[in-house]
Design a protein around this motif. Structure first.
Motif: not given
Length: 477
Positions: A30-54
């Motif tokens: 769920v944490v990874v899904a939430a991080l990817q959702t944050a990237w989808h909504r904001t487009g900020r690359p740090e969320y995408l990088r965090a999604t892939k890392f975790f």
């Protein structure tokens, strides 16, 4: 020592080892899904990088959970065939739902998520990780439903001709009050573990931020540190509330477990919560148990068990007499020292982990970071504490059911495979223990290696002056 003793050790070892991976998988999905959702909504690359890392750390843990789960099921047929024969027609229903619905959903969509980067539309790809997360949490429900049935069997009858239990009401099994309460407690505890995992990894990277390969990396882990702290604090509140409900169900359905976990020997009104006790118990004797030393907080146990400070809580000696009259002569007490200390270690270590989450939130308010390096080390140490709290919770659950495998219907001593020998169980126990030891080394090395490599390993940072690439790497695992 006989085959039964070794079979019990094997069950304990395989269950505890498997449960090191389960809560992290449930919560981290769920944490990874939430991080990817944050990237989808904001487009900020740090969320995408965090999604892939975790997400990579989640996948390593998921794979280990599947492997150890298969081994655990294997031993049911090998060491516990009498138990499997008795419960198979009931136990099989929720396990079949888990395999055909939850695990299918989880494993299928994890595959689509791994290989779907840059191949599926972004919204569809986001849906795959949420479907996998729902599958992980749904899987926990069916497994816990089967386990709860052993502690409070409902919706079944026993065939007098075969002596086997058969299902009469699947809805009663799925809505078993023990199952629903346990599910909420275990899943919220899983989110505490996942939150502290994110906190520990983030704290480690911030502790060594002078080695960061890119100036943006500390900012990424500042965000994930706070996300992990929020997850821990919220889930910790749910753990406390559901734990209170669990205590009341224990008093109603498993009074011997509660009495043993509190080392309360005689039935009491206005019973206190024991902080420290030294008992004297001769197993098999009735009415001989007592506490030599007992430090209590007055009224708390009665309140936890009944909702009233003056409520009555049954004692071990009285319960032993009642069960002997109901089920026949025998010892119906579990291992009291193990239950007593498991209960306290579960509560103490769990509260310590949640406390780190709450204190950490205070220290990181308004985007600040803890000034003292020792706080990062405490945050890292909170992760094994939370894992240990989960383990002690399962020790309390499983050993508190003893001497039954199915309470009131099947004793553990009668559940073991009649044809299995001491040597056969010893051989399989040795093989599994050695295999688990090797897998533990592999797991630890993989996690440490990829934590050390950091987010830049799964999504390289752009060079100085260059923009972030618009294209998401299709395959990074």
């Amino acid at each position: 020592m006989d085959a039964l003793d070794l079979a019990r050790w094997q069950f304990g070892i395989t269950t505890i080892y498997h449960f090191l991976f389960v809560p992290l998988t449930i919560g981290l999905s769920v944490v990874v899904a939430a991080l990817q959702t944050a990237w989808h909504r904001t487009g900020r690359p740090e969320y995408l990088r965090a999604t892939k890392f975790f997400g990579k750390l989640f996948l390593i843990n998921f794979a280990m959970g599947v492997v150890t789960g298969i081994v655990q099921e294997f031993q049911f047929g090998m060491n516990w065939s009498t138990y499997s024969t008795f419960v198979g027609d009931v136990f099989g229903a929720p396990l079949a739902m888990e395999a055909l619905l939850a695990f299918f959903l989880e494993s299928t969509f994890i595959g689509l998520w791994i290989f779907g980067w840059d191949r599926l539309p972004r919204r569809v790809h986001l849906a795959t990780i949420w479907a996998a997360a729902i599958g992980s949490n749904l899987s926990a429900f069916f497994i816990l439903t089967a386990n709860a049935w052993m502690r409070h069997p409902v919706g079944f009858a026993v065939d007098p001709a075969t002596g086997r239990a058969y299902l009469t009401d699947i809805w009663a099994v799925l809505t078993n009050p023990q199952a629903l309460s346990t599910y909420l407690h275990v899943v919220s505890a899983s989110f505490v573990v996942a939150g502290l995992f994110v906190v520990a990894v983030s704290a480690y990277k911030l502790l060594h931020r002078d080695r960061a390969p890119h100036p943006d990396e500390p900012g990424l882990f500042r965000r994930t540190l706070r996300a992990g702290l929020v997850t821990t604090a919220i889930a910790g509140a749910v753990v406390a509330l559901s734990g209170d409900h669990q205590a009341k169900l224990m008093a109603e359905y498993e009074p011997m477990k509660l009495a043993s976990a509190e080392a309360i020997w005689e039935t009491e009104s206005a019973a206190g919560f024991s902080l420290f006790a030294i008992g004297d118990h001769e197993i098999g004797e009735v009415g001989v148990g007592r506490n030599v030393v007992d430090l209590e907080v007055p009224y708390v146990l009665s309140f936890l068990a009944t909702g009233s400070p003056a409520g009555e809580v049954e004692g071990i000696n009285d319960l032993q007499r009642r069960f002997a009259e109901q089920f026949g002569p025998g010892d119906y007490t579990p291992n009291i020292p193990v239950l007593y200390w498991s209960f306290r270690l579960m509560i103490g270590l769990g509260l310590a982990g949640v406390g780190v989450g709450v204190i950490g939130l205070w220290l990181t308010r308004r985007g600040a970071l803890p000034r003292h390096r020792w706080m990062y080390r405490v945050a890292i140490a909170a992760l094994p504490a939370a894992l240990a709290a989960n383990i002690f919770g399962w020790v309390l659950t499983e050993m508190g059911r003893q001497p039954w495998t199915v309470v009131g219907h099947l004793l553990t001593a009668a559940s073991v495979s009649p044809g299995v020998s001491l040597g056969e169980v010893a051989f399989s126990l040795t093989v599994f223990t050695a295999l688990y030891g090797a897998l533990a080394v592999v797991e630890a090395r993989l996690l440490l290696r990829y934590v050390a490599a950091g987010p830049g390993h799964v999504m390289p940072y752009p060079r100085a002056g260059e923009p972030e690439p618009d294209r998401v790497p299709a395959f990074v695992y």
